[in-house]
Design a protein around this motif. Structure first.
Motif, PDB file in Angstrom:
ATOM      1  N   HIS A  26       0.835  -1.210   0.000  1.00  0.00           N
ATOM      2  CA  HIS A  26       0.000   0.000   0.000  1.00  0.00           C
ATOM      3  C   HIS A  26       0.868   1.258   0.000  1.00  0.00           C
ATOM      4  CE1 HIS A  26      -3.128   2.863   1.244  1.00  0.00           C
ATOM      5  NE2 HIS A  26      -2.287   3.242   2.185  1.00  0.00           N
ATOM      6  N   TYR A  27       1.901   1.267   0.830  1.00  0.00           N
ATOM      7  CA  TYR A  27       2.775   2.439   0.909  1.00  0.00           C
ATOM      8  C   TYR A  27       3.797   2.465  -0.226  1.00  0.00           C
ATOM      9  CZ  TYR A  27       0.893   3.615   5.485  1.00  0.00           C
ATOM     10  OH  TYR A  27       0.055   3.978   6.510  1.00  0.00           O
ATOM     11  N   ALA A  28       4.311   1.317  -0.622  1.00  0.00           N
ATOM     12  CA  ALA A  28       5.344   1.283  -1.654  1.00  0.00           C
ATOM     13  C   ALA A  28       4.840   1.820  -2.991  1.00  0.00           C
ATOM     14  CB  ALA A  28       5.866  -0.142  -1.818  1.00  0.00           C
ATOM     15  N   VAL A  29       3.626   1.442  -3.381  1.00  0.00           N
ATOM     16  CA  VAL A  29       3.127   1.833  -4.705  1.00  0.00           C
ATOM     17  C   VAL A  29       2.619   3.269  -4.753  1.00  0.00           C
ATOM     18  CG1 VAL A  29       2.527  -0.542  -5.286  1.00  0.00           C
ATOM     19  CG2 VAL A  29       0.788   0.937  -4.249  1.00  0.00           C
ATOM     20  N   GLN A  30       2.674   3.971  -3.645  1.00  0.00           N
ATOM     21  CA  GLN A  30       2.236   5.367  -3.652  1.00  0.00           C
ATOM     22  C   GLN A  30       3.141   6.241  -4.518  1.00  0.00           C
ATOM     23  OE1 GLN A  30       1.950   6.537   0.464  1.00  0.00           O
ATOM     24  NE2 GLN A  30      -0.089   5.647   0.720  1.00  0.00           N
ATOM     25  N   THR A  31       4.449   5.952  -4.521  1.00  0.00           N
ATOM     26  CA  THR A  31       5.384   6.758  -5.323  1.00  0.00           C
ATOM     27  C   THR A  31       6.315   5.910  -6.194  1.00  0.00           C
ATOM     28  OG1 THR A  31       6.916   6.866  -3.434  1.00  0.00           O
ATOM     29  CG2 THR A  31       5.362   8.697  -3.701  1.00  0.00           C
ATOM     30  N   ILE A  32       6.143   4.597  -6.187  1.00  0.00           N
ATOM     31  CA  ILE A  32       6.930   3.705  -7.052  1.00  0.00           C
ATOM     32  C   ILE A  32       5.938   2.931  -7.915  1.00  0.00           C
ATOM     33  CG2 ILE A  32       8.645   1.847  -7.152  1.00  0.00           C
ATOM     34  CD1 ILE A  32       9.463   2.550  -4.315  1.00  0.00           C
ATOM     35  N   PRO A  33       6.135   2.872  -9.235  1.00  0.00           N
ATOM     36  CA  PRO A  33       5.198   2.133 -10.097  1.00  0.00           C
ATOM     37  C   PRO A  33       4.983   0.702  -9.594  1.00  0.00           C
ATOM     38  CG  PRO A  33       6.735   3.380 -11.439  1.00  0.00           C
ATOM     39  CD  PRO A  33       7.212   3.497 -10.019  1.00  0.00           C
ATOM     40  N   PRO A  34       3.752   0.217  -9.628  1.00  0.00           N
ATOM     41  CA  PRO A  34       3.448  -1.108  -9.070  1.00  0.00           C
ATOM     42  C   PRO A  34       4.295  -2.247  -9.623  1.00  0.00           C
ATOM     43  CG  PRO A  34       1.436   0.077  -9.576  1.00  0.00           C
ATOM     44  CD  PRO A  34       2.551   0.889 -10.134  1.00  0.00           C
ATOM     45  N   LEU A  35       4.443  -2.310 -10.947  1.00  0.00           N
ATOM     46  CA  LEU A  35       5.215  -3.397 -11.534  1.00  0.00           C
ATOM     47  C   LEU A  35       6.694  -3.296 -11.166  1.00  0.00           C
ATOM     48  CD1 LEU A  35       3.626  -3.709 -15.101  1.00  0.00           C
ATOM     49  CD2 LEU A  35       3.268  -5.182 -13.111  1.00  0.00           C
ATOM     50  N   LEU A  36       7.200  -2.067 -11.064  1.00  0.00           N
ATOM     51  CA  LEU A  36       8.591  -1.897 -10.643  1.00  0.00           C
ATOM     52  C   LEU A  36       8.759  -2.291  -9.177  1.00  0.00           C
ATOM     53  CD1 LEU A  36      11.453  -0.949 -11.264  1.00  0.00           C
ATOM     54  CD2 LEU A  36      10.744   1.385 -10.626  1.00  0.00           C
ATOM     55  N   THR A  37       7.781  -1.938  -8.356  1.00  0.00           N
ATOM     56  CA  THR A  37       7.822  -2.331  -6.942  1.00  0.00           C
ATOM     57  C   THR A  37       7.902  -3.843  -6.810  1.00  0.00           C
ATOM     58  OG1 THR A  37       6.549  -0.398  -6.219  1.00  0.00           O
ATOM     59  CG2 THR A  37       6.546  -2.312  -4.761  1.00  0.00           C
ATOM     60  N   ALA A  38       7.003  -4.536  -7.506  1.00  0.00           N
ATOM     61  CA  ALA A  38       6.986  -5.997  -7.437  1.00  0.00           C
ATOM     62  C   ALA A  38       8.267  -6.588  -8.020  1.00  0.00           C
ATOM     63  CB  ALA A  38       5.766  -6.537  -8.183  1.00  0.00           C
ATOM     64  N   GLY A  39       8.748  -6.009  -9.129  1.00  0.00           N
ATOM     65  CA  GLY A  39       9.951  -6.524  -9.762  1.00  0.00           C
ATOM     66  C   GLY A  39      11.181  -6.385  -8.880  1.00  0.00           C
ATOM     67  N   LEU A  40      11.377  -5.209  -8.297  1.00  0.00           N
ATOM     68  CA  LEU A  40      12.524  -5.000  -7.410  1.00  0.00           C
ATOM     69  C   LEU A  40      12.421  -5.881  -6.174  1.00  0.00           C
ATOM     70  CD1 LEU A  40      12.892  -1.111  -7.581  1.00  0.00           C
ATOM     71  CD2 LEU A  40      14.414  -2.834  -8.587  1.00  0.00           C
ATOM     72  N   ARG A  41      11.200  -6.000  -5.659  1.00  0.00           N
ATOM     73  CA  ARG A  41      10.979  -6.835  -4.479  1.00  0.00           C
ATOM     74  C   ARG A  41      11.473  -8.256  -4.706  1.00  0.00           C
ATOM     75  NH1 ARG A  41       4.895  -8.618  -2.427  1.00  0.00           N
ATOM     76  NH2 ARG A  41       5.564 -10.295  -1.002  1.00  0.00           N
ATOM     77  N   HIS A  42      11.086  -8.844  -5.815  1.00  0.00           N
ATOM     78  CA  HIS A  42      11.405 -10.239  -6.059  1.00  0.00           C
ATOM     79  C   HIS A  42      12.810 -10.436  -6.634  1.00  0.00           C
ATOM     80  CE1 HIS A  42       7.383 -11.045  -4.924  1.00  0.00           C
ATOM     81  NE2 HIS A  42       6.838 -10.541  -6.001  1.00  0.00           N
ATOM     82  N   LEU A  43      13.255  -9.509  -7.467  1.00  0.00           N
ATOM     83  CA  LEU A  43      14.581  -9.653  -8.051  1.00  0.00           C
ATOM     84  C   LEU A  43      15.670  -9.526  -6.990  1.00  0.00           C
ATOM     85  CD1 LEU A  43      16.031 -10.047 -10.774  1.00  0.00           C
ATOM     86  CD2 LEU A  43      16.233  -7.558 -10.905  1.00  0.00           C
ATOM     87  N   LEU A  44      15.576  -8.519  -6.124  1.00  0.00           N
ATOM     88  CA  LEU A  44      16.588  -8.318  -5.083  1.00  0.00           C
ATOM     89  C   LEU A  44      16.541  -9.439  -4.036  1.00  0.00           C
ATOM     90  CD1 LEU A  44      16.312  -4.455  -4.576  1.00  0.00           C
ATOM     91  CD2 LEU A  44      18.047  -5.728  -5.860  1.00  0.00           C
TER      92      LEU A  44
END
Length: 266
Positions: A26-44
């Motif tokens: 909820h907080y992450a996607v406020q200023t980071i694009p949703p797909l980028l948020t999910a991608g960075l989350r899983h890739l890192l």
């Protein structure tokens, strides 16, 4: 004793931590694009877990990479990608209530990999899914409007929480599938929405409706019923192998029954 302690910690993670990740999204996607948020989350997260596996001698085969690519596409790109995007428009608690069938796909797809490589299914699936999500973010054009300077502290903290605790919890879930009754593991599908709804109301100011209150009561009842139907809460490793001589064939069947909550014993 050490394995039992790890089992307890893994259960605490899938019940509590996964319930809190909806608020972090909820907080992450406020200023980071949703797909980028999910991608960075899983890739890192996947890269960190893969480094651990590599240091332990993991050398994935082409078959394992293909299985992980399929798992990453179905579970992370489609499942988590749509979840992160949806939380731009719906409350985190409501999103959690809609994701009750998610563990079915994790359980079935994780069965495609070797059982004795406990972290590798998680690490490889996270890597593949993360790469696909970032590629999707680039192809969708959402990165053109992304400005790192505009990322708030709340969004950065939410993403960091997802990378570290979300990924470790996923690895713990895959590990639990080789150790415990899948019926008992599946109870996290009931507690996660309850935790997400309560945190969303308490921290993010999301409205707690009477319908959600009724759903919460039903969740508690479901936990009691599923727990009562579980004949064994913990399986020793030797006992697990003895009962499951062909794990790649049988585990997916048991996992589907568990995630569906049908009360069938392992």
């Amino acid at each position: 004793m050490r394995e039992r302690l790890l089992t307890i910690l893994a259960f605490a993670a899938i019940h509590v931590v996964w319930g809190t990740t909806y608020l972090a999204i909820h907080y992450a996607v406020q200023t980071i694009p949703p797909l980028l948020t999910a991608g960075l989350r899983h890739l890192l997260g996947g890269a960190a877990l893969f480094a651990v596996c590599w240091s332990r001698g993991l050398r994935p085969t082409a078959r394992q990479w293909r299985a992980s690519a399929v798992a990453g596409f179905l579970f992370f790109l489609i499942g988590h990608g749509s979840l992160h995007w949806a939380e731009l428009y719906v409350a985190s608690g409501a999103a959690a209530l809609f994701v009750a069938t998610e563990p079915v796909w994790v359980a079935v797809l994780s069965a495609l990999t070797e059982r004795d490589a406990r972290l590798s299914p998680a690490a490889m699936s996270l890597l593949c899914g993360g790469a696909q999500l970032i590629a999707a973010a680039a192809l969708s054009g959402s990165l053109r409007f992304f400005d790192v300077a505009r990322v708030t502290a709340a969004s950065a903290a939410g993403l960091a929480y997802l990378v570290v605790l979300g990924s470790v919890t996923f690895a713990g879930y895959v590990w639990l599938l080789t150790r415990c009754s899948p019926v008992l593991i599946a109870t996290h599908t009931y507690t996660n929405p309850l935790i997400a709804v309560l945190l969303g109301a308490a921290i993010a100011g999301e409205r707690l409706t009477p319908r959600m209150a009724v759903a919460g009561a039903a969740i508690l009842l479901a936990i009691a019923l599923v727990r009562r139907a579980t004949p064994s809460t913990y399986l020793d490793h030797d006992e697990t192998i003895a009962r499951d001589p062909d794990p790649l064939r049988d585990r997916s069947t048991r996992a589907v029954h568990a995630a569906a909550g049908d009360g069938r014993p392992a």
